[in-house]
Design a protein around this motif. Structure first.
Motif, PDB file in Angstrom:
ATOM      1  N   GLU A 174      30.213   0.123  18.752  1.00 46.12           N
ATOM      2  CA  GLU A 174      29.393   0.427  17.714  1.00 46.12           C
ATOM      3  C   GLU A 174      28.131  -0.428  17.221  1.00 46.12           C
ATOM      4  OE1 GLU A 174      29.328   2.938  13.897  1.00 46.12           O
ATOM      5  OE2 GLU A 174      30.178   3.285  15.992  1.00 46.12           O
ATOM      6  N   LYS A 175      28.488  -1.679  17.261  1.00 48.25           N
ATOM      7  CA  LYS A 175      27.257  -2.550  17.150  1.00 48.25           C
ATOM      8  C   LYS A 175      26.215  -2.412  18.242  1.00 48.25           C
ATOM      9  CE  LYS A 175      26.447  -7.490  16.541  1.00 48.25           C
ATOM     10  NZ  LYS A 175      27.086  -9.012  16.686  1.00 48.25           N
ATOM     11  N   HIS A 176      26.501  -2.064  19.325  1.00 47.54           N
ATOM     12  CA  HIS A 176      25.630  -1.914  20.390  1.00 47.54           C
ATOM     13  C   HIS A 176      24.718  -0.948  20.148  1.00 47.54           C
ATOM     14  CE1 HIS A 176      23.793  -2.242  24.320  1.00 47.54           C
ATOM     15  NE2 HIS A 176      24.266  -1.272  24.546  1.00 47.54           N
ATOM     16  N   LEU A 177      25.409   0.340  19.716  1.00 50.00           N
ATOM     17  CA  LEU A 177      24.644   1.560  19.807  1.00 50.00           C
ATOM     18  C   LEU A 177      23.870   1.777  18.305  1.00 50.00           C
ATOM     19  CD1 LEU A 177      27.421   3.895  21.122  1.00 50.00           C
ATOM     20  CD2 LEU A 177      25.097   3.433  22.075  1.00 50.00           C
ATOM     21  N   GLN A 178      23.858   0.812  17.385  1.00 53.73           N
ATOM     22  CA  GLN A 178      23.148   0.894  16.269  1.00 53.73           C
ATOM     23  C   GLN A 178      21.673   1.001  16.193  1.00 53.73           C
ATOM     24  OE1 GLN A 178      24.415   1.127  12.903  1.00 53.73           O
ATOM     25  NE2 GLN A 178      26.383   1.412  14.070  1.00 53.73           N
ATOM     26  N   THR A 179      21.247   0.441  17.230  1.00 54.33           N
ATOM     27  CA  THR A 179      19.713   0.203  17.367  1.00 54.33           C
ATOM     28  C   THR A 179      19.277   1.121  18.670  1.00 54.33           C
ATOM     29  OG1 THR A 179      19.722  -1.686  18.470  1.00 54.33           O
ATOM     30  CG2 THR A 179      19.724  -1.830  16.354  1.00 54.33           C
ATOM     31  N   ARG A 180      20.134   1.953  19.287  1.00 54.60           N
ATOM     32  CA  ARG A 180      19.511   2.671  20.402  1.00 54.60           C
ATOM     33  C   ARG A 180      20.481   3.755  20.615  1.00 54.60           C
ATOM     34  NH1 ARG A 180      21.928  -2.252  21.702  1.00 54.60           N
ATOM     35  NH2 ARG A 180      19.827  -3.193  22.199  1.00 54.60           N
ATOM     36  N   PHE A 182      21.490   5.199  23.646  1.00 51.62           N
ATOM     37  CA  PHE A 182      22.296   5.317  24.736  1.00 51.62           C
ATOM     38  C   PHE A 182      22.851   3.970  25.100  1.00 51.62           C
ATOM     39  CE2 PHE A 182      19.727   9.073  25.066  1.00 51.62           C
ATOM     40  CZ  PHE A 182      20.820  10.110  25.006  1.00 51.62           C
ATOM     41  N   LEU A 183      23.696   3.489  25.996  1.00 58.30           N
ATOM     42  CA  LEU A 183      23.965   2.291  26.449  1.00 58.30           C
ATOM     43  C   LEU A 183      22.770   1.253  26.748  1.00 58.30           C
ATOM     44  CD1 LEU A 183      27.572   3.066  27.992  1.00 58.30           C
ATOM     45  CD2 LEU A 183      27.209   2.101  25.865  1.00 58.30           C
ATOM     46  N   LEU A 184      21.924   1.861  27.485  1.00 57.36           N
ATOM     47  CA  LEU A 184      20.946   0.854  28.066  1.00 57.36           C
ATOM     48  C   LEU A 184      19.583   1.279  27.583  1.00 57.36           C
ATOM     49  CD1 LEU A 184      21.456   0.818  32.079  1.00 57.36           C
ATOM     50  CD2 LEU A 184      22.777  -0.825  30.147  1.00 57.36           C
ATOM     51  N   GLY A 185      19.543   1.958  26.495  1.00 52.15           N
ATOM     52  CA  GLY A 185      18.222   2.018  25.646  1.00 52.15           C
ATOM     53  C   GLY A 185      18.356   3.544  25.288  1.00 52.15           C
ATOM     54  N   ASN A 186      17.063   3.988  25.184  1.00 48.94           N
ATOM     55  CA  ASN A 186      16.935   5.416  24.672  1.00 48.94           C
ATOM     56  C   ASN A 186      16.825   6.549  25.588  1.00 48.94           C
ATOM     57  OD1 ASN A 186      16.647   4.872  21.876  1.00 48.94           O
ATOM     58  ND2 ASN A 186      14.589   3.930  22.118  1.00 48.94           N
ATOM     59  N   ARG A 187      17.438   6.301  26.675  1.00 48.05           N
ATOM     60  CA  ARG A 187      17.869   7.181  27.925  1.00 48.05           C
ATOM     61  C   ARG A 187      19.241   7.050  28.501  1.00 48.05           C
ATOM     62  NH1 ARG A 187      12.834   7.554  32.242  1.00 48.05           N
ATOM     63  NH2 ARG A 187      14.026   8.889  33.820  1.00 48.05           N
ATOM     64  N   PRO A 188      19.648   8.303  28.763  1.00 47.17           N
ATOM     65  CA  PRO A 188      21.034   8.168  29.249  1.00 47.17           C
ATOM     66  C   PRO A 188      21.022   7.494  30.657  1.00 47.17           C
ATOM     67  CG  PRO A 188      20.357  10.505  29.318  1.00 47.17           C
ATOM     68  CD  PRO A 188      19.455   9.607  28.420  1.00 47.17           C
ATOM     69  N   GLU A 240      15.945  -0.450  28.178  1.00 49.65           N
ATOM     70  CA  GLU A 240      15.404  -1.529  27.601  1.00 49.65           C
ATOM     71  C   GLU A 240      15.467  -2.433  28.866  1.00 49.65           C
ATOM     72  OE1 GLU A 240      17.372  -2.709  23.902  1.00 49.65           O
ATOM     73  OE2 GLU A 240      17.824  -0.599  23.707  1.00 49.65           O
ATOM     74  N   GLN A 241      14.896  -3.796  28.519  1.00 53.86           N
ATOM     75  CA  GLN A 241      15.214  -4.933  29.356  1.00 53.86           C
ATOM     76  C   GLN A 241      16.454  -5.690  28.965  1.00 53.86           C
ATOM     77  OE1 GLN A 241      12.692  -5.755  31.720  1.00 53.86           O
ATOM     78  NE2 GLN A 241      11.893  -3.549  31.083  1.00 53.86           N
ATOM     79  N   TRP A 242      16.755  -6.338  30.114  1.00 58.22           N
ATOM     80  CA  TRP A 242      17.977  -7.171  29.741  1.00 58.22           C
ATOM     81  C   TRP A 242      18.212  -7.905  28.510  1.00 58.22           C
ATOM     82  CZ3 TRP A 242      23.162  -7.116  30.209  1.00 58.22           C
ATOM     83  CH2 TRP A 242      23.896  -8.358  29.984  1.00 58.22           C
ATOM     84  N   GLU A 243      17.249  -8.490  28.196  1.00 56.09           N
ATOM     85  CA  GLU A 243      17.090  -9.380  27.258  1.00 56.09           C
ATOM     86  C   GLU A 243      17.412  -8.961  26.057  1.00 56.09           C
ATOM     87  OE1 GLU A 243      15.263 -11.280  30.493  1.00 56.09           O
ATOM     88  OE2 GLU A 243      14.751  -9.141  29.523  1.00 56.09           O
ATOM     89  N   GLY A 244      16.863  -7.513  25.711  1.00 55.96           N
ATOM     90  CA  GLY A 244      17.165  -7.000  24.513  1.00 55.96           C
ATOM     91  C   GLY A 244      18.656  -6.246  24.581  1.00 55.96           C
ATOM     92  N   LEU A 245      19.252  -6.092  25.547  1.00 48.04           N
ATOM     93  CA  LEU A 245      20.668  -5.530  25.716  1.00 48.04           C
ATOM     94  C   LEU A 245      21.784  -6.708  25.415  1.00 48.04           C
ATOM     95  CD1 LEU A 245      19.771  -2.916  28.708  1.00 48.04           C
ATOM     96  CD2 LEU A 245      20.290  -2.543  26.123  1.00 48.04           C
ATOM     97  N   GLN A 246      21.374  -7.693  26.086  1.00 50.02           N
ATOM     98  CA  GLN A 246      22.422  -8.897  26.459  1.00 50.02           C
ATOM     99  C   GLN A 246      23.360  -9.130  25.263  1.00 50.02           C
ATOM    100  OE1 GLN A 246      20.534 -12.506  27.608  1.00 50.02           O
ATOM    101  NE2 GLN A 246      22.746 -13.782  27.898  1.00 50.02           N
ATOM    102  N   SER A 247      22.850  -9.486  24.024  1.00 46.33           N
ATOM    103  CA  SER A 247      23.669  -9.828  22.910  1.00 46.33           C
ATOM    104  C   SER A 247      24.731  -9.112  22.689  1.00 46.33           C
ATOM    105  CB  SER A 247      22.961 -10.430  21.648  1.00 46.33           C
ATOM    106  OG  SER A 247      22.355  -9.209  21.091  1.00 46.33           O
TER     107      SER A 247
END
Length: 340
Positions: A174-180, A182-188, A240-247
């Motif tokens: 839920e936290k991860h998907l708040q700002t995107r 899909f799991l790795l950004g705005n593309r499945p 996205e880049q890893w830096e934006g996904l990491q946390s």
């Protein structure tokens, strides 16, 4: 001519392939596998599983991950694979996690309680045996499926672990998907097709639905993942880049690390000819019998290790996998061979 997909709306692997074909714009016919279509299904199926994909040339394909990989090669755009090799492998790992561990959440919750058994067995009866009274067919389905928890390692000892694990993962997602989207950004990505359909099937059942409703963004995402459409205007979105996904993604990868430890223990037990296994799962003792249903996990562990070896020199990826507890299982040499 179109592909034919024999499947079920109640099968996570079936809706995974159906949604994938929709997303890629691959012409297909969706065929419910039931008593009316069983004869045609049996002409092509090598194993009694769904989905079954039959190409216009009569080629039969079963097993959702190889199906997607084959069509990614044939229909590469819009690609599910990030160009960044670190993200690509993490996506492949999370797809493996969804397919093999997420299925334990879904299957356990679907058949562990009477309320779910009663509703799902009727739903399956109506789909699978449309010419029989649903109540009669449902009794047969309930009797058979409620006794098959062993197929996913669900038993009195592991039930609390499976349930607690899902309840830990849902707020992470839920936290991860708040700002995107899909799991790795705005593309499945492949990862979305592994986890999303499993959680969709969890969502449509009584107990799983109740547990997931406090996480509306996760519910929205998994419903989207089983009914994707081709991107509008050929704009597939960006990874996205890893830096934006990491946390927010690393906590999920830590759960994937627990799954990999289970997968290694399963492979070792089967390789040694044992009939049961025990493994530490996040400080809890996981015990289950092992046998035929667990043999596929040995193959899938071997495959994800093969994929890791192809990128093992990637120091960024290695660091991520080490921090999340995934590295040791992926590095370990294959000691166990599947018994014929």
């Amino acid at each position: 001519m179109a592909l034919r997909i024999f499947g079920s709306q109640n099968s996570p692997y079936s809706v995974k392939i159906k949604s994938y074909c929709q997303y890629k714009g691959i012409s297909h016919e969706w065929i419910i596998r039931n008593s009316d279509t069983q004869e045609e299904y049996s002409k092509y199926a090598k194993l009694p599983i769904i989905p079954l994909v039959v190409t216009p040339k009569g080629e039969a394909m079963q097993d959702s991950t190889p199906i997607i990989e084959a069509f990614e090669a044939r229909c590469p755009e819009p690609s599910l694979y990030p160009s960044d090799p670190t993200l690509r492998f993490l996506s492949e790992l999370l797809e493996e996690y969804g397919d093999e561990w997420g299925n334990k959440w879904m299957f356990h919750l679907r058949w562990a309680r009477a309320v779910d058994q009663d509703i799902v067995s009727v739903r399956l009866a109506r789909e699978m045996m449309p010419n029989q009274p649903a109540e009669q067919a449902a009794k047969m389905i309930k009797k058979r499926m409620s006794g098959r928890g062993f197929a996913v390692g669900s038993n009195e000892k592991t039930a609390p672990i499976i349930e607690a694990d899902l309840l830990e993962v849902l707020p992470i997602l839920e936290k991860h998907l708040q700002t995107r989207k899909f799991l790795l950004g705005n593309r499945p990505a492949l990862a979305d097709f592994g986890l999303g359909p499993q959680l969709y099937e969890t969502l449509i059942d009584p107990t799983g639905g109740d547990w997931m409703k406090p996480y509306p963004r996760t519910c929205e995402w998994c419903m989207h993942m089983v009914d994707l459409k081709p991107p509008a205007g050929n704009d597939a979105g960006n990874f996205e880049q890893w830096e934006g996904l990491q946390s927010t993604l690393e906590p999920l990868l830590k759960h994937a690390g627990l799954f990999l430890a289970w997968s290694v223990a399963n492979a070792e037990a089967l390789g040694a000819g044992k009939q049961e296994m025990t493994v530490d799962f996040g400080g809890k003792s996981w015990w289950q019998t092992v046998g035929g249903p667990q043999k596929y996990h040995v193959k899938s562990l071997k495959e994800i290790r093969r994929k890791y070896q192809a990128v093992a020199s990637n120091t960024e990826l290695r660091s991520i996998l080490e921090r999340t507890g995934c590295l040791a299982a992926l590095q370990e040499k294959e000691k166990e061979k599947e018994k014929e």
